[in-house]
Design a protein around this motif. Structure first.
Motif, short mmCIF file in Angstrom:
data_model
loop_
_atom_site.label_atom_id
_atom_site.label_comp_id
_atom_site.label_asym_id
_atom_site.label_seq_id
_atom_site.Cartn_x
_atom_site.Cartn_y
_atom_site.Cartn_z
N GLU A 647 0.85 -1.19 0.00
CA GLU A 647 0.00 0.00 0.00
C GLU A 647 0.88 1.24 0.00
N THR A 662 -2.53 0.44 -4.48
CA THR A 662 -2.28 -0.87 -3.87
C THR A 662 -1.80 -1.83 -4.94
N THR A 693 3.95 7.25 2.25
CA THR A 693 4.10 6.07 3.10
C THR A 693 3.94 4.82 2.25
N ARG A 695 3.49 0.51 2.94
CA ARG A 695 3.27 -0.52 3.96
C ARG A 695 3.09 -1.86 3.27
N ASP A 697 2.51 -5.76 4.97
CA ASP A 697 2.34 -6.46 6.25
C ASP A 697 2.59 -5.47 7.38
N ASP A 698 3.49 -5.81 8.31
CA ASP A 698 3.72 -4.91 9.43
C ASP A 698 4.95 -4.00 9.20
N HIS A 699 5.42 -3.93 7.97
CA HIS A 699 6.56 -3.07 7.64
C HIS A 699 6.04 -1.77 7.03
N ARG A 700 6.46 -0.66 7.60
CA ARG A 700 6.10 0.64 7.05
C ARG A 700 7.33 1.52 6.94
N THR A 701 7.38 2.28 5.89
CA THR A 701 8.44 3.26 5.75
C THR A 701 7.84 4.56 5.24
N GLU A 766 -0.91 8.95 15.99
CA GLU A 766 -0.17 7.71 16.26
C GLU A 766 0.54 7.79 17.61
#
Length: 797
Positions: A647, A662, A693, A695, A697-701, A766
């Protein structure tokens, strides 16, 4: 039968100088002059303030260590004095008789002394000449050679960085730095064991392990003797006939558990035991194969290519006898916790201790071992040639049992220096080390350790006639960034393997405050004394240009230059990892420091993890998203495919989505996938007011469309609360606005306090939770604001 007795008690230290009145000082063995004088209160701590400047006389003085020990005939035929490490120019005297003279810190010595021992008290004296005097005399004899520094370190076989470096002090040591003992025996003695351990694997699964055990006994046996080798339940025996002193035993182990680097499998080890009569030699070994694909320059372990997530290692203290197993365990654990899988033992230091390699074996850390030559033209005439051969033979043999050791490298930057630093013009026809790197050392490795590859130097492109620092071949060192170029220049490289690159940042505040008693300011004299790089603090400030605000206070300078160090390395490693498998390794300069100093290290001299360390943990994670304005590169350095919905969202600084895309992606194991971004997300309407941003899974940058100095950051607004927990404090930060690179420095409140995470960017709404480990009470109000809690948009106002 053999018996061994250490000679570590009762030593005294005396200066053999008309100018220095020091005599009979209690001395620690193993140890060195500096630590003995410090323990006696005769010198100030050389790591504090500018005390180093007043201690140069120590390295220019002759010193005598002396002890008395009782001895009685023990029924054995032979007795040797075993000196595992003498630093460096030593004369060994027993009961007034000269036993030997030595001049090599990197090797051990064994001297027959039974004929000199007397029943009752015996006096052992070791006189150390000045390392400077020796090196300068050798330089005068063979002719000067160019080097990176004026000090004569290339004219003596000693730890080069003792003479100072661009991160280290000039503290030229002397002393009995490794154990010293009397060893007695009768008959045959097990003198040397050299196991060559290999494994044959099919599709990563073990098929057969093989240990070729080379044994040397001494003296020559009067009759045949039997040597036995046992590992993993398999046994081999060999009879050594009278008059011979060598045997080779081959032990084959069917389907052994293999040793793998961390992240690829378990670190299975097996005990190898070699016996001769009642003598036993025992080490832990690991079955694995090692190849170096020289075309691509990549390490292949058990048939599987490994991307090297590496760090360079320097000696952990200027005084090696202070480097305990506990200190090494702490530093190597910090490497593992940062997702490192390879340590390069740099050529200006040492062949490290058994503890170092044993810990690396246990942790699954690959070791690249430089031979100790660095940044200079080295003479090849005698006595240097003989000393280099002796030390190489000893240490190659000593380290053969360790599965973590996967590469021998001839030197650090000497081939580059000869090719590119103007050395040839000043050298003429004088030797500079080529005979070591191209002939002697590879021959020794081929003879004694053919299970491991050898590489002549770093940087090196694969052949003597090629430009040594060519990114397209072999290994490259990238130092135009830091010295001249902005760190974005990393993105112009397409290297095969980056063996050195780095960017400076100051140590932790607590480290600076402990080491510097005066004013803490970026241009304060004592702060500058703890900055050894040429124009180092000037480069730190210039490195901020265009990236971060110009600091107006020391607190801002400290935070922003530490942050910029992390940003620079982020730029480099993300770019290099995104090029896997074309690029198959990065070795950051450097993991550790040897004293309190502003440097390239991720962990400072007091063991504090700098912001760079926290960035490195993310950069070296198994899975990584590398986001630029036009692409997302999915890096998957695991054995499982990474599949999911990627995403990508263009947002305002308030976090509001402005455009969203996406993409379903599948990245195979140990591979990368590049996703090109459509204009809806790659092109901002207002670069100063938007961010991107990604993303999976649980990886975001998160990436910004322009540099921080042009982003219209809102004034930082947030709630922060701190509360006591079992082993420290929990700090929770809830963002009301964007918070850029949130960092926490609890060491400002107590030197022993540390935090578990750092450099987090929060979008409005956040929350981030930090855990602070400390046994001490901290001011919770101080934890929740500057200078302990920092962020970029707070530093701008």
């Amino acid at each position: 039968m053999t018996t061994s007795r250490t000679l570590h008690a009762g030593w005294t230290l005396t200066a053999l100088s008309d100018e220095v009145s020091i005599a009979g000082v209690p001395a620690q063995v193993p140890g060195c002059v500096h630590t003995d004088l410090l323990a006696a209160g005769l010198i100030e701590d050389p790591y504090l303030d500018d005390n180093e400047n007043r201690l140069g006389w120590i390295g220019r003085t002759r010193w005598a260590y002396e002890t008395t020990f009782a001895w009685a005939p023990d029924g054995h035929e032979h007795t040797d004095l075993v000196c595992e490490g003498l630093d460096t120019v030593a004369t060994v005297i027993l009961n007034g008789a000269q036993v030997a003279r030595t001049a090599n810190q990197h090797r051990s010595h064994r001297f027959p002394v039974r004929h000199l021992l007397a029943e009752g008290d015996n006096t052992l004296t070791v006189v150390f000449d000045s390392a400077y005097d020796y090196a300068e005399a050798r330089r005068a004899a063979v002719g000067d050679r160019p080097g990176a520094y004026e000090e004569p370190y290339q004219f003596i076989r000693k730890m080069a960085c003792n003479f100072g470096w661009d991160w280290g002090p000039t503290l030229v040591t002397a002393g009995i730095w490794r154990p010293i003992a009397l060893e007695s025996w009768s008959g045959a003695r097990l003198a040397e064991v050299r196991p060559l351990v290999t494994a044959h694997a099919e599709d990563g699964r073990p098929a057969e392990g093989r240990v070729e055990v080379h044994v040397r006994i001494t003296p020559e046996a009067r009759g045949p003797v039997t040597v036995t080798a046992e590992v993993a339940g398999q046994v081999a025996r060999a009879e050594v006939p009278a008059g011979q002193d060598r045997a080779v035993l081959v032990v084959t182990v069917p389907e052994p558990a293999l040793w793998w680097p961390r992240g690829y499998g378990d670190q299975a080890r097996h005990r190898l035991t070699v016996t001769l009569g009642d003598q036993e030699w025992s080490r832990m070994i690991g079955f694995r194969s090692v190849e170096l694909d020289t075309e691509a320059f990549r390490l292949v372990i058990n048939g599987r290519p490994v991307f090297a997530r590496g760090v360079n290692w320097i000696p952990a203290d200027c005084f090696p006898t202070r480097i305990t197993r506990e200190l090494l365990a702490e530093r190597l654990a910090q490497a593992v916790d940062a997702n490192v899988n390879l340590l390069r033992v740099w050529g200006g230091g040492l062949y490290e201790s058994e503890d170092f390699y044993d810990l690396a074996d246990t942790l699954g850390l690959l070791v690249w071992q430089d031979f100790p030559f660095a940044c200079a033209a080295y003479p090849e005439e005698e006595p240097f040639h003989g000393e280099v051969e002796a030390e190489a033979r000893q240490n190659v043999t000593r380290l053969t049992p360790h599965p973590s050791l996967v590469l021998w490298c001839g030197n650090n930057e000497n081939i580059e220096g000869h090719a590119d630093w103007g050395w040839r013009e000043t050298l003429g026809d004088r030797t500079w080390g080529a005979g070591f790197y191209y002939d002697l050392l590879p021959a020794i490795v081929a003879e004694l350790d053919p299970t491991r590859p050898y590489w002549p130097g770093s940087p090196y492109s694969g052949a003597p006639g090629l430009p040594p620092n060519d990114p397209a071949r072999g290994t490259v060192h990238i130092w135009d960034v830091w010295n001249r170029e902005d760190y974005r220049h990393y993105t112009t490289y397409r290297p095969r393997f980056v063996a050195e690159f780095g960017f400076q940042g100051p140590p932790a505040y607590a480290t600076m405050r402990r080491a510097i008693s005066g004013e803490l300011a970026s241009d304060a004299p004592l702060v500058l004394h703890h900055q050894k790089a040429l124009d180092g603090n000037g480069k730190l400030l210039r490195g901020l240009n265009g990236h971060l605000p110009t600091p107006s206070t020391f607190d801002d300078w400290h935070y922003l230059t530490q942050l910029n160090q992390a940003r620079a390395i982020t730029c480099g490693i993300e770019h290099f990892r995104a090029q896997m498998p074309h690029c198959m390794g990065t070795i950051l300069w450097q993991l550790n420091d040897c004293w309190p100093v502003t440097s390239w290290a991720a962990v400072d001299g007091d063991g504090h993890r700098k912001p760079l360390w926290h960035a490195l943990r993310r950069l070296y994670a198994d899975r990584l998203l590398v986001l630029t304005g036009e692409t997302v590169t999915v890096v998957n350095d695991t054995d499982r495919p990474w599949h999911g919905e990627l995403e990508i969202v263009r947002r305002s600084l308030t976090g509001e989505p402005l455009a969203k895309e996406t993409v379903t992606t599948t990245t195979p194991a140990r591979a990368t996938t590049r996703v090109h971004l459509p204009p809806t997300v790659s092109t901002p309407t207002d670069p100063a007011a938007e961010l991107l941003t990604a993303r999976l899974d649980d990886h975001r940058t998160i990436a910004f469309y322009t540099e921080d100095t042009h982003v219209r950051f809102p004034e930082a607004r947030y709630d922060a609360t701190a509360e006591r927990t079992g082993d420290g404090y929990t700090l929770t930060v809830r963002a009301h606005t964007l918070l850029r690179d949130l960092a926490l420095f609890p060491d400002r409140l107590h030197a022993g306090a540390s935090v578990d995470d750092m450099l987090l960017t929060l979008l409005p709404g956040e929350t981030a939770t930090f855990h602070i480990t400390t046994a001490h009470d901290l001011d919770t109000d101080a934890l929740t604001g500057p200078p302990v809690l920092r962020m970029v948009n707070e530093a701008r106002h």
